[in-house]
Write a protein that holds these residues in place. Sequence first.
Motif, short mmCIF file in Angstrom:
data_model
loop_
_atom_site.label_atom_id
_atom_site.label_comp_id
_atom_site.label_asym_id
_atom_site.label_seq_id
_atom_site.Cartn_x
_atom_site.Cartn_y
_atom_site.Cartn_z
N LEU A 1 16.04 36.56 40.23
CA LEU A 1 15.31 36.92 41.45
C LEU A 1 14.30 38.02 41.17
N ILE B 1 10.88 37.49 51.11
CA ILE B 1 11.95 36.63 50.61
C ILE B 1 12.56 35.92 51.81
N ILE C 1 21.24 39.09 46.13
CA ILE C 1 20.18 39.46 47.08
C ILE C 1 20.25 40.95 47.39
N VAL D 1 10.55 32.78 47.45
CA VAL D 1 9.90 34.05 47.10
C VAL D 1 8.39 33.83 47.17
N LEU E 1 18.73 42.76 44.54
CA LEU E 1 17.27 42.60 44.62
C LEU E 1 16.69 43.58 45.64
#
Length: 197
Positions: free
Chosen positions: A188, A5, A23, A174, A26
């Motif tokens: 995500l 990422i 984030i 990504v 994720l």
Amino acid sequence: MPTTIDVFVDYVCPFCFLVEPAINELKRDRDVEVTIHPFELRPTPVPTLRPEDDYLPRVWEQSVYPMSRRVGIPVTLPSVSPQPRTEKAFMVLQLAHEQGKAEAYSEAMFAAFFQQDRNIGVDDVIIDIATSVGLDRAEVEEALQSEARRDRQRAAQDYAVNTVGIEAVPGIVVDGTVLRGVPSASRLKKVVDEVQS
């Protein structure tokens, strides 16, 4: 194997700060390797924005403050005018990367600008933020004066624009797919799942 990422940010972009919870979620829920990259929205000689003009207060009222409340990160429109350039802060980001402190440094830089109203374009402020996350003062001072680091920052800017195709931040890539805007954690994760399947 972790999914790559790449997160392109500018430290004067509030959305780059407000995407952090997504984030972080994720990173907690998926096997990913996150790398922070610089993208200066208004490099020299492009004029930077001024908080007393109409544009910034309008964007903050319509978009930034509602998102801030939604993600639970308190922010305030900084009073620094005109807004600082971030080339120098990004030159020190290189040093932070080399020492495994890029995420801590970036978070501290966002907090300094959007929560403490500090001028992150000034050497003394950059040094203070960098040392607060464990970087060595002498190395930070050296990084701020380094023409090699300045050249590397300009090459990174060129890479973001001309190779990756970043036009605005946050720019989240990504496994080669560029996501525009501020994606939710669920979006995500969905993109990562599609890449990993």
